[in-house]
Design an enzyme around this catalytic site. Structure first.
Site, PDB file in Angstrom:
ATOM      1  NE  ARG A  53      26.297  93.008  75.391  1.00 37.03           N
ATOM      2  CZ  ARG A  53      25.986  94.096  76.054  1.00 37.03           C
ATOM      3  NH1 ARG A  53      26.639  95.222  75.818  1.00 37.03           N
ATOM      4  NH2 ARG A  53      25.033  94.097  76.962  1.00 37.03           N
ATOM      5  CE  LYS A 195      23.617  90.805  71.613  1.00 37.00           C
ATOM      6  NZ  LYS A 195      22.187  90.723  71.227  1.00 37.00           N
ATOM      7  CG  HIS A 215      17.873  93.060  71.699  1.00 35.95           C
ATOM      8  ND1 HIS A 215      18.053  93.240  73.057  1.00 35.95           N
ATOM      9  CD2 HIS A 215      18.600  91.968  71.374  1.00 35.95           C
ATOM     10  CE1 HIS A 215      18.841  92.294  73.527  1.00 35.95           C
ATOM     11  NE2 HIS A 215      19.190  91.509  72.521  1.00 35.95           N
ATOM     12  CB  SER A 233      21.517  89.311  77.730  1.00 35.44           C
ATOM     13  OG  SER A 233      22.118  88.106  78.071  1.00 35.44           O
ATOM     14  CE  LYS A 237      16.526  88.803  73.002  1.00 37.87           C
ATOM     15  NZ  LYS A 237      17.404  88.801  74.173  1.00 37.87           N
ATOM     16  CB  THR A 238      17.195  82.149  73.674  1.00 35.68           C
ATOM     17  OG1 THR A 238      17.983  83.210  73.122  1.00 35.68           O
ATOM     18  CG2 THR A 238      17.593  80.843  73.011  1.00 35.68           C
ATOM     19  CG  ASP A 252      19.647  88.228  70.410  1.00 34.98           C
ATOM     20  OD1 ASP A 252      19.003  88.586  71.409  1.00 34.98           O
ATOM     21  OD2 ASP A 252      20.779  88.672  70.149  1.00 34.98           O
ATOM     22  NE  ARG A 317      25.285  84.815  76.453  1.00 33.56           N
ATOM     23  CZ  ARG A 317      24.233  85.554  76.175  1.00 33.56           C
ATOM     24  NH1 ARG A 317      23.337  85.124  75.304  1.00 33.56           N
ATOM     25  NH2 ARG A 317      24.057  86.712  76.763  1.00 33.56           N
TER      26      ARG A 317
END
Length: 530
Positions: A53, A195, A215, A233, A237-238, A252, A317
């Site tokens: 990003r 996003k 989030h 990130s 989480k994933t 997410d 990713r």
């Protein structure tokens, strides 16, 4: 040209490829040489110099409504409506001259009561496949009556001229809530598409429907117990939500309404660095036909992805539909959470691997949002950097952090949710000295928390942060639970803990309207003791 005319100019493009099936999109990607087919069946694309990003290039249009609601600053940079309209017209004209463009129509929000009909118009076929994987795909019946309420326009090869166009660089991500358009240009990083819609939902849900957007990832156990995993990130989480013993709600982005939890997305956007079938089988096996690999190195002859190769970026990713995960709940809706986990990747290596939080500590750490920016998630980040991101997601929050925190606190109270802080970062020393916490240990700690095994276990108070550290946890050596015991140099640990405690206190000064009990829930080590 007005906004509606600019958008219509795109959707009426003579070669607007709308809602192509996945196989057709893959054919277009290959024929246009936008990517290659890998041995997994997934498409691999690269994104040039923008491999993460670009937060300095993200703007929100300041208008009559947003000027009084948006939390303006370095995250939410204001831009004028005039600048936005001029750029929209330029981008619209630019895309109209392309041989073909691609449109995806779908939804954000799994709960039909709260979902947002969206439209994603892209220059690249692979970006449209990405949108197909990440957002909620409509049924044929839903598509026939689909009327978008927000449009994303993405033109990566259109470069802005900062002096003429009023941007900070050639890249720009501009959200206009008045005109219901997200305008993206100058960057090929597909994550900006995902996003930007998340940022839109973080504005629309709380202000228009009194729903908390978050989030976080979420899953549900066999007894219907729901768990949330907050974190920036790279914090896990994933990985942690993809549990073979629990059904995935999403990895997410979620919302918490009066009815319970629902996923905002229809897919997952997993980090691939060091991905292996042994450690993360669900994610590994989800990478198949229809999925998109982003900046992953691939062997030219075998077409095998090399998930250990960081030649392009550490922020490699995989985007795939949630249906690629075997153990999911459909639709992506569940009840109210029983357990909430805050994930942090502590580069100082001093926070406990797991600790129980009081309600006040939960509010303090939610507002603090401490973690480390991991390499590659933003341009220019090459090694972990300690940072504070309010609500574990400030880059995506248009409203003041206190608005989301207030809503979360009320829901924790109402539904008696247990809250834990889990450090997936370093142990035995800071970054460069210690090691990342073993995933097997983190999984064991999280499992114990979800199953209630830590609710009544003996705890000890951390001497610097005041956190309640469980003294025993199934599957985890007791010494690992106390971070100081993992350091060879105890004095070095003290110095690092004091340094981090002071950072917490310094950061929290900006929250000057919180109650005294929340203010006192931070680190025990006080600033004046320096």
């Amino acid at each position: 040209m007005n906004v509606q005319a600019s958008v219509s100019q795109l959707t009426q493009h003579k070669n607007n490829q709308a809602n192509l099936p996945i196989a057709s999109l893959v054919e277009r990607i290959l024929s246009r040489e936008e990517g290659i087919l890998t041995s997994t069946g997934a498409v691999r694309a690269t994104t040039g110099k923008y491999t993460g990003r670009s937060p300095k290039d993200k703007f929100i249009v300041e208008d009559e409504e947003t000027k009084n609601l948006v939390d303006w600053g370095n995250v939410n940079q204001p831009i004028s409506e005039e600048v936005f309209l001029n750029l929209l017209n330029k981008v619209s004209d630019y895309l109209s001259e392309q041989n073909e463009i691609f449109t995806f129509n779908g939804f954000a929000g799994a709960d039909s009561k709260y979902r947002l009909p969206i439209q994603v118009v892209t220059q690249f076929a692979w970006h449209n496949l990405f949108a197909n994987q990440l957002f909620i795909r409509p049924t044929e019946e839903e598509l026939a009556s689909h009327s978008p309420e927000f449009t994303v326009v993405s033109a990566p090869h259109f470069k802005a001229d900062p002096e003429v166009d009023g941007t900070n660089s050639e890249a720009f991500v501009i959200v206009s809530f008045k005109h219901r358009v997200v305008l993206i240009g100058g960057t090929e990083y597909a994550g900006e598409i995902k996003k930007s819609i998340f940022s839109v939902m973080n504005y629309m849900l709380p202000t228009k429907q009194d729903v908390l957007s978050m989030h976080c990832s979420a899953n549900v156990g066999s007894e219907g117990d729901v768990a949330l995993f907050f974190g920036l990130s790279g914090t896990g989480k994933t990985t942690l939500s993809a549990d073979p013993n629990r059904r995935l709600i999403g990895d997410d982005e979620h919302a918490w309404s009066q009815n319970g939890i629902f996923n905002i997305e229809g897919g997952c956007y997993a980090k691939c660095i060091n991905l292996s079938e042994e450690k993360e089988p669900q994610i590994y096996n989800a990478i198949r036909f229809g999925a998109v690999l982003e900046n992953v190195m691939v062997n030219e002859e075998s077409r095998l992805p090399d998930y250990d190769d960081t030649s392009l970026t550490e922020n490699t990713r995989a985007a795939y539909a949630i249906e690629h995960i075997d153990n999911i709940i459909q639709p992506s809706i569940a009840g109210h959470p029983n357990t909430i986990v805050f994930l942090t990747a502590d580069a100082f290596g001093v926070l406990p691997p797991i600790s129980k939080l009081t309600k006040e500590q939960a509010m303090y750490h939610f507002l603090s949002g401490y973690t480390s920016k991991l390499a590659g998630t933003e341009r220019g980040v090459t090694e972990p950097e300690a940072t504070f991101s309010a609500c574990f997601g400030s880059p995506f929050l248009p409203l003041p952090a206190a608005e989301y925190a207030k809503m979360l606190g009320e829901k924790i109270d109402e539904h008696d949710a247990q809250v834990f802080l889990v450090n997936t970062g370093w142990t035995g020393g800071p970054y460069g000295v210690g090691n990342r916490m073993k995933l097997s240990y983190t999984r064991a700690m999280v499992q114990a928390a979800l199953e209630g095994e830590l609710n009544n276990v003996e705890t000890a108070q951390d001497e610097f942060f005041g956190l309640a550290i469980p003294q025993h946890c199934p599957g985890v050596p007791s010494d690992v639970l106390n971070p100081k015991k993992t350091w060879n140099d105890k004095e070095a640990y003290n110095h690092k803990a004091i340094e981090l405690a002071n950072k917490f206190h310094d950061n929290f000064k900006k929250f000057d309207h919180v109650t005294e009990d929340i203010l006192q829930a931070g680190p025990i080590y006080k600033e004046q003791n320096r």
